[in-house]
Design an enzyme around this catalytic site. Structure first.
Site, PDB file in Angstrom:
ATOM      1  N   ASP A 279      35.841  31.133  30.371  1.00  9.15           N
ATOM      2  CA  ASP A 279      36.342  31.947  31.471  1.00  9.15           C
ATOM      3  C   ASP A 279      36.745  33.342  30.982  1.00  9.15           C
ATOM      4  OD1 ASP A 279      38.361  30.775  29.979  1.00  9.15           O
ATOM      5  OD2 ASP A 279      39.774  30.679  31.658  1.00  9.15           O
TER       6      ASP A 279
ATOM      7  N   GLU B 246      29.290  50.964  38.007  1.00  9.89           N
ATOM      8  CA  GLU B 246      28.851  49.806  38.781  1.00  9.89           C
ATOM      9  C   GLU B 246      28.601  50.166  40.242  1.00  9.89           C
ATOM     10  OE1 GLU B 246      30.829  48.644  35.157  1.00  9.89           O
ATOM     11  OE2 GLU B 246      31.634  49.795  36.846  1.00  9.89           O
TER      12      GLU B 246
ATOM     13  N   ASP C 215      32.241  54.517  30.568  1.00  3.70           N
ATOM     14  CA  ASP C 215      32.750  53.364  31.300  1.00  3.70           C
ATOM     15  C   ASP C 215      32.329  53.454  32.762  1.00  3.70           C
ATOM     16  OD1 ASP C 215      34.070  50.982  31.628  1.00  3.70           O
ATOM     17  OD2 ASP C 215      35.988  51.695  30.859  1.00  3.70           O
TER      18      ASP C 215
END
Length: 636
Positions: free
Chosen positions: A451, A390, A387
């Site tokens: 969304d 970023e 995970d």
């Protein structure tokens, strides 16, 4: 003044104002409106081309601006597939911006994941500042970003890697433009106030690909994008992955895992991997089970293996300062550092503050691998669910072993994962298309819409596929069930139906908790996915052979079909299956568009000749509209 440069794939025509028009086989497919300098919140417009050194296959241009000391440069070179364009500005200019018109050539696709995942991309407003992999960016940017755009006319734009920060907008305020900003590379974080620094100035290098249509442009761009040379294990495609997260969250225990596996088996669901999600470990960064919650992890893994499960463990690259593992990593210099005191930089993430493994440090990476391998040897787990990774978790002033743009952290991370683990997944990417691993869509919310709900599972799979990521892993069926937003039985069924016709499935919310009908339908579609295994294996081989995505837009074999180009709620699995999932609550019929070809209704057997728009196609809860091609598709 007007000049034309001829290349093997088309022509580039530019005028004295700086506008460049690209044509392919006589068609205008792309228009660059020009370049603008930018400093301290103010545009410095160009006033025109002041010099042009032009040959048949190259041009060097200089643009004057409203400030005499700011001169912008552009070099255009022909390539076998189009043109290479290099813009640059003088030292100390903060940024330059290149503007591309969306017309002609709309619609547009690409760029990567977004919270509101519109398809086509230009259906909505796009803002990415900075443009890099971000965990839930406030401007809508998400974890897999890629500097690649393609339009329906057959033009594509691919950015080469540079050292400066990027920002992108599309159709902001309805301007009809794709704006790409390149900022000057930042100085070293330890630079003293009085030290000299040779500021390089901003630069942007773009490859323009010219082809007959969008699929042709995709294939032409593949050598630039890169594509996998190997695939994940077939069982990750053929049978659903199950994960503990959505149902058990952080209180998960060894007993929960054993009970979960027993229920999956007893209910007759197919399965491949059982992922044990956050928090199985003693502390973040410590590759040791929490002995209070998992008293005998080896026995648990052996039990799961005996039942036929592979077992993986969730892990990020963060280290909890309260755990002894943090001190070990800090002492060895394996965490990114703060410029003020050279101590580990404590970064804010969704579980508080922590140190971050320095993926640019070979010793740190080797040590981390040894920790993961030791845990595997001790417990028998088969791999890891990786995970985070970023760019936003790498502060701009952080000191790393290697100095490079923080977005490259994602590539180092995915390269590490792909090199060492088969039973794995990641959720981050920048230029990771060559990695033959599962790329997971960002954590979905338990809702229906574009969304970040059910509909976005479909549009995100299409987007990632067209960006060169073929091995798409949708997020958990039914979403993550965060706080009070939980799926109901209808959403669970429709989500399962969609994922059954995607390359991979991932369950976490228990389908059986909604009663016998929902349980039976979800199990039926999980089995349908298993039945597709030979076909999925064929699609994987096709991808490894020529890069063709497994999930394909409706226009893949009808690239000039306007309705197919704009369709955002259907897709193709390979060439054979046309999938029309239900993405609105309460819907029991829906319209379906069939592009050119002969199609058989999977459920009724009715034959339809496309292109044709079908109205009120039956879609009772137990049935997702699905069609099977009966003829060979035409080429792009």
């Amino acid at each position: 003044m007007q000049h034309v440069i001829h290349g093997p794939a088309g022509t580039a025509t530019f005028d004295g104002h700086g506008q460049i028009v690209f044509t392919h086989e006589g068609r205008t497919v792309l228009c660059c409106r020009g370049v603008t300098a930018y400093a301290y919140g103010t545009d410095i417009p160009t006033t025109g081309v002041v010099s042009a050194d032009v040959t048949d296959h190259q041009a060097r241009l200089h643009y004057a601006t409203t400030r005499p000391e700011v001169i912008l440069r552009l070099t255009i070179e022909t390539t076998p597939i189009g043109f290479r364009l290099i813009w640059s500005g003088p030292p100390h200019l903060p940024a330059l911006r290149v503007e591309w018109q969306l017309e002609p050539g709309r619609p547009w696709y690409g760029m990567g994941e977004r919270v509101f995942q519109h398809w086509p991309l230009d259906r909505g407003v796009v803002i990415s500042d900075p443009f890099e992999p971000i965990d839930h960016g406030r401007d809508g940017t998400l974890n897999i970003a890629t500097p690649f755009w393609v339009n329906a006319a057959g033009a594509a734009i691919w950015l080469e890697e540079g050292d400066g920060e990027l920002a992108v907008t599309m159709n902001r305020d309805g301007d009809g433009l794709l704006r790409i900003t390149a900022r000057e590379a930042p100085p070293p974080p330890t630079l003293g106030f009085d030290e000299r620094y040779a500021a390089p100035g901003p630069a942007l290098v773009a490859q323009v690909i010219l082809a007959a249509n969008a699929p042709a442009a995709f294939y032409t761009a593949l050598p630039l994008l890169g594509r996998p040379s190997a695939a994940p294990p077939l069982e990750l495609f053929s049978r659903p992955i199950w994960t503990t997260w959505a149902h058990y969250k952080m209180p998960v225990t060894q007993r929960d895992v054993s009970d979960f596996a027993a229920q999956i088996v007893a209910r007759g669901y197919p399965y491949s991997v059982l992922e044990i999600d956050d928090r199985w470990q003693r502390g973040y960064g410590a590759y040791v089970f929490d002995s209070r919650k998992f008293p005998d992890p080896r026995a648990m893994v052996d039990e799961l293996h005996a039942a036929g499960f592979k077992v993986t463990l969730w892990t990020p690259t963060f280290f909890d300062p309260a755990d002894p593992a943090f001190a070990v990593a800090a002492r060895r210099g394996y965490l990114i550092r703060h410029p003020a005191d050279n101590a580990p930089y404590l970064v804010r993430w969704w579980q508080g503050y922590g140190g971050v493994l320095d993926m640019t440090n070979p010793e740190a990476v080797a040590w981390w691998l040894s920790e993961l391998r030791a845990l595997q040897a001790e417990t028998g787990v088969d791999g890891f669910k990786f995970d985070a990774g970023e760019a936003n978790f790498i502060p701009p002033d952080a000191i790393c072993y290697a100095r490079e743009p923080r977005r490259r952290y994602a590539d180092r991370y995915t390269e590490f994962v792909a090199d060492h683990f088969a039973y794995t997944e990641v959720r981050v990417g920048w230029r990771g298309q060559r990695r033959g691993i599962l790329y997971r869509e960002w954590d979905k919310w338990s809702r229906w819409g574009i969304d970040n709900g059910l509909h976005s599972v479909l549009t995100q799979a299409l987007t990632l596929s067209l960006c060169g990521y073929p091995f798409v892993l949708p997020d958990m069926i039914g979403g993550n069930a965060y706080q009070d937003e939980v799926p109901d039985g209808e959403l669970m069924v429709r989500w399962t139906q969609l994922c059954a016709l995607l390359p991979t499935m991932q369950f976490s919310v228990h389908p059986w908790q909604y009663g016998a009908e929902v349980d039976a339908i979800c199990r039926q579609y999980a089995q349908l996915h298993v039945d597709l295994t030979p076909y999925l294996a064929m699609l994987i081989e096709e991808n490894l052979r020529d890069g063709t995505p497994l999930v394909r837009p409706l226009f893949w074999y009808a690239p000039t079909d306007t309705q197919a180009l704009h369709c955002d709620d259907q897709f193709l699995l390979g060439a054979r299956y046309l999938v029309a999932p239900v993405v609105r609550p309460g819907q029991r019929r829906r319209d379906v568009y069939l592009p050119a070809g002969v199609w058989r209704d999977y459920w009724s057997g009715a034959i339809h000749q496309g292109p044709v728009a079908l109205t009120d196609v039956p879609a009772p809860l137990e049935q997702m509209p699905l069609f099977e091609r009966q003829d060979e598709p035409s080429g792009q």
